[in-house]
Enzyme design. Structure first.
Site, mmCIF file in Angstrom:
data_model
loop_
_atom_site.group_PDB
_atom_site.id
_atom_site.type_symbol
_atom_site.label_atom_id
_atom_site.label_comp_id
_atom_site.label_asym_id
_atom_site.label_seq_id
_atom_site.Cartn_x
_atom_site.Cartn_y
_atom_site.Cartn_z
ATOM 1 N N HIS A 1 39.988 0.776 37.337
ATOM 2 C CA HIS A 1 40.317 0.869 38.807
ATOM 3 C C HIS A 1 39.282 1.310 39.744
ATOM 4 O O HIS A 1 38.961 0.770 40.677
ATOM 5 C CB HIS A 1 41.523 1.684 39.412
ATOM 6 N N ARG B 1 47.488 -3.332 46.369
ATOM 7 C CA ARG B 1 47.938 -2.206 45.606
ATOM 8 C C ARG B 1 48.149 -0.833 46.526
ATOM 9 O O ARG B 1 47.487 -0.323 47.331
ATOM 10 C CB ARG B 1 46.513 -1.827 44.530
ATOM 11 N N ARG C 1 52.844 -4.650 46.431
ATOM 12 C CA ARG C 1 53.109 -4.312 45.156
ATOM 13 C C ARG C 1 53.771 -2.961 45.103
ATOM 14 O O ARG C 1 53.089 -2.030 45.936
ATOM 15 C CB ARG C 1 52.030 -4.549 44.152
ATOM 16 N N GLU D 1 52.501 -8.248 33.143
ATOM 17 C CA GLU D 1 51.325 -7.796 32.513
ATOM 18 C C GLU D 1 51.499 -7.062 31.385
ATOM 19 O O GLU D 1 50.761 -6.668 30.865
ATOM 20 C CB GLU D 1 51.323 -6.416 33.519
ATOM 21 N N ASN E 1 44.861 -7.957 34.003
ATOM 22 C CA ASN E 1 43.819 -6.754 33.634
ATOM 23 C C ASN E 1 44.668 -6.024 32.579
ATOM 24 O O ASN E 1 44.238 -5.534 31.706
ATOM 25 C CB ASN E 1 43.703 -5.776 34.779
ATOM 26 N N ASP E 2 45.939 -5.708 32.732
ATOM 27 C CA ASP E 2 46.942 -4.958 31.839
ATOM 28 C C ASP E 2 47.332 -5.908 30.540
ATOM 29 O O ASP E 2 47.445 -5.580 29.461
ATOM 30 C CB ASP E 2 48.187 -4.520 32.800
ATOM 31 N N ARG F 1 41.556 -0.907 28.905
ATOM 32 C CA ARG F 1 40.817 -1.468 29.915
ATOM 33 C C ARG F 1 39.653 -0.491 30.390
ATOM 34 O O ARG F 1 38.566 -0.995 31.005
ATOM 35 C CB ARG F 1 41.604 -1.892 30.813
ATOM 36 N N CYS G 1 46.561 -12.368 39.484
ATOM 37 C CA CYS G 1 45.810 -11.283 40.362
ATOM 38 C C CYS G 1 44.854 -10.346 39.635
ATOM 39 O O CYS G 1 44.203 -9.343 40.101
ATOM 40 C CB CYS G 1 46.674 -10.755 41.124
HETATM 41 C C1 PEP Z 1 46.522 -6.180 36.617
HETATM 42 O O1 PEP Z 1 47.181 -5.707 35.852
HETATM 43 O O2 PEP Z 1 46.166 -7.438 36.307
HETATM 44 C C2 PEP Z 1 46.769 -5.761 38.174
HETATM 45 C C3 PEP Z 1 46.241 -6.829 39.038
HETATM 46 O O3 PEP Z 1 47.176 -4.638 38.354
HETATM 47 P P1 PEP Z 1 46.147 -3.487 38.176
HETATM 48 O O4 PEP Z 1 44.801 -3.775 37.921
HETATM 49 O O5 PEP Z 1 46.336 -2.736 39.671
HETATM 50 O O6 PEP Z 1 46.975 -2.664 37.028
HETATM 51 MG MG MG Z 2 48.193 -4.116 36.311
#
Ligand code: PEP
Ligand code: MG
Length: 575
Positions: free
Chosen positions: A194, A301, A337, A437, A460-461, A471, A508
């Site tokens: 993040h 977020r 979200r 996710e 991402n997740d 990650r 996203c």
């Molecule tokens: C993701 O997991 O792709 C996402 C957009 O959420 P975050 O990166 O906040 O976990």
């Molecule tokens: Mg996520």
């Protein structure tokens, strides 16, 4: 002095900077990262811990002296009580023992104190509550000595400095922006940590996962930070500096080129319109989103406002925050979200959970919200109230099972009832979205899609849970592969299932912000993409340069190939 030394890492936020290094010793987050140490390092680590204990003792001595001067001798008992804790075998014996099991001092201290604090928390007696606070306080002080004077130093950086650290926090990233740092380099972290995501949003060039950065870079060294190719060069010669300054100028020119596309739609050559929205983390980023040419906010977020404070934000504060974003984004929508605290976003002092080490498989996001209605409800109320002032979609993160989504929707309905009774207006037709996710959600997203108006895939997740690769862990960063055929098959399954339910599907995760994957995503059939505002221009340019029909055929063909090497070759061409 290391001259022209090149270190490689992960390009986390695009950009080039040349500046003076500002090295921060020690870690970032209070919740320490576990580092395994070898037998040879144990003695050194125990000594480092003992030095931190010594430093804390000195600190307490001067505290005692000032206390005596300020309030009189009868009040110095407080300092003595603290001093006694420092001599407790818990700290003098148990922590060194824990280090001897082969972990770093910060982690050992955390493990020992966490156990005691948890046992004290179970006791009702106020005496133990106070002792728990004392132990926490002392723990913080020792940890401060172990980690070094990071916080104080960060606010001292000069314009254009390149911050070099083991790890940094989200808050540090905000401070670097305020102080106009030229960029940052960390030894830890991955592209989708993040901190990296926030750096992209704030346009702070960065390279993360750089092994040995702290050993090779010294404060005052000249550093070239190449956030495009993921490398840093220490004490380069003048010629190289001039080359990079030219590269930086080119980079700025390209960014300006993208700006020309600002008011044009993200439509493919054959007329498929993609909704290209921006990811948004913090109200301070709103001007970047507004000027990026994004069609609204595809992922707001909401966790950042909960960080670095001792109480939960009040409903009215949240309402102000959300309504400001909703009003400014009109006539486009903002997808808000709900809280996703957990994983590497567990920097949350008002929850007892902040003392646990980050876990991506634990009480995170919707799980945490459903368990703690006192945290979730005010947010739902604030989002609903703000929906009266703009076009809001509410999105639930980290759904792993349709029943979680149903439970969240039930809570949303209860909240609507409350607001109706109280006479608060809100958008009665507010749209609901879910994030996919987690692999279990991906493979059951036909059920999930029936419950919502929109699906957004958080790659991402999804990548970390699909490939089992954390990650934030630079040790496995190479395995974190958005083009893994297993992932592409899952994405195809999600898009088909969602389209069968006659709703749209977006993405996203950071994958959407990388031009290498734009063709694949268009070919897979995504209707929406939400990316960091700094990436909107380049993704729009890419979308406008390709045919959706052609890409869809190419991706379909790719997914039919049964030979893994052939798949890899075709993927290379597609990327
Ligand atoms: C993701 O997991 O792709 C996402 C957009 O959420 P975050 O990166 O906040 O976990
Ligand atoms: Mg996520």
């Amino acid at each position: 002095m290391d001259k022209d030394k090149i270190l490689s890492g992960v390009a986390a936020s695009e950009g080039i900077s040349v500046g003076e290094a500002f090295v921060i010793e020690g870690g970032g987050e209070f919740c320490p990262i576990k580092i395994e140490i070898s037998k040879d390092e144990i003695k050194k680590e125990v000594n480092r811990y003992k030095e931190a204990l010594g430093g804390t003792k000195k600190e307490l001595e001067s505290f005692k002296e000032s206390l005596g001067k300020m309030l009189g001798k009868e009040h110095i008992g407080l300092a003595d009580a603290y001093r006694q804790i420092l001599d407790d075998p818990l700290l003098t014996r148990d922590v060194p023992r824990q280090i001897q099991s082969g972990v770093n001092a910060e982690y050992a201290l955390y493990m020992v104190l966490d156990k005691v604090i948890k046992s004290f928390m179970k006791l009702e007696d106020p005496y133990f509550k106070d002792r728990k606070n004392d132990i926490e306080d002392i723990g913080n002080k020792i940890m401060g000595h172990l980690l070094g004077p990071q916080k104080r130093l960060l606010s001292d950086i000069k314009d254009g400095a390149i911050v070099v650290a083991q790890n940094l926090t989200l808050n540090d990233t905000m401070v670097m922006r305020e102080r106009q740092a030229g960029g940052f380099v960390t030894e830890m972290g991955g592209k989708t940590s993040h901190v990296s995501i926030l750096a992209q949003a704030l346009e702070i060039p960065s390279v993360v996962g750089v092994k040995g950065a702290l050993s090779f870079v010294k404060t005052g060294d000249t550093v070239i930070l190449d956030g495009i190719n993921g490398k840093i060069i220490i004490n380069p010669d003048e010629g190289l500096v001039s080359n990079y300054i030219r590269e930086r100028e080119k980079f700025i020119v390209v960014r300006r080129e993208y700006e020309k596309l600002r008011d044009l739609p993200a439509t493919t050559l054959d007329g498929k319109k993609i909704e290209l929205a921006a990811n948004f983390d913090n109200i301070q980023e709103l001007p970047f989103v507004m000027s990026s040419g994004a069609e609204g906010i595809g992922l707001f977020r909401t966790e950042y406002i909960y960080f670095n404070r001792s109480n939960l934000p009040a409903e009215d504060e949240l309402y102000e925050n959300y309504s400001q974003a909703a009003r400014k984004t009109l006539p486009n929508r903002v997808i808000i979200r709900t809280l996703d605290i957990g994983g590497d976003k567990l920097n949350d002092p008002m929850l007892e959970y902040h003392r646990q080490c980050p876990t991506f498989l634990g009480l995170r996001a919707i799980r945490l919200c459903l368990k703690f209605p006192h945290i979730f409800k005010p947010q739902l109320r604030a989002i609903l109230r703000a929906s009266n002032e703009g076009k809001i979609t509410i999105m639930f993160p980290m759904i792993s099972d349709v029943h979680e989504l149903i439970a969240a929707k039930k809570m949303l309905e209860e909240t609507k009832d409350e607001l109706r009774k109280e006479g608060h207006p809100f958008d009665e037709k507010i749209k609901v979205a879910a994030m996919i996710e987690v692999p279990s959600a991906a493979m059951s997203c036909d059920f999930i899609a029936k419950e919502v108006d929109f699906i957004s895939v958080g790659t991402n997740d999804l990548i970390q849970y699909t490939i089992a690769v954390e990650r934030t862990d630079e040790m496995v960063a190479e395995l974190y592969d958005p083009s893994h055929i297993g992932l592409l098959r899952i994405l195809k399954h999600i898009v088909s299932s969602v389209h069968s339910a006659n709703i749209k599907v977006g993405i996203c995760g950071e994958m959407a912000a990388d031009t290498k994957y734009t063709g694949i995503l268009i070919g897979l059939g995504f209707d929406e993409m939400s990316v960091a505002s700094s990436a909107v221009g380049k993704i729009k340019k890419e979308i406008r340069s390709m045919s959706a029909v052609e890409m869809s055929k190419k991706v379909d063909d790719l997914l039919k190939i049964t030979n893994i090497d052939e798949i890899k070759q075709e993927l290379k061409k597609l990327m």
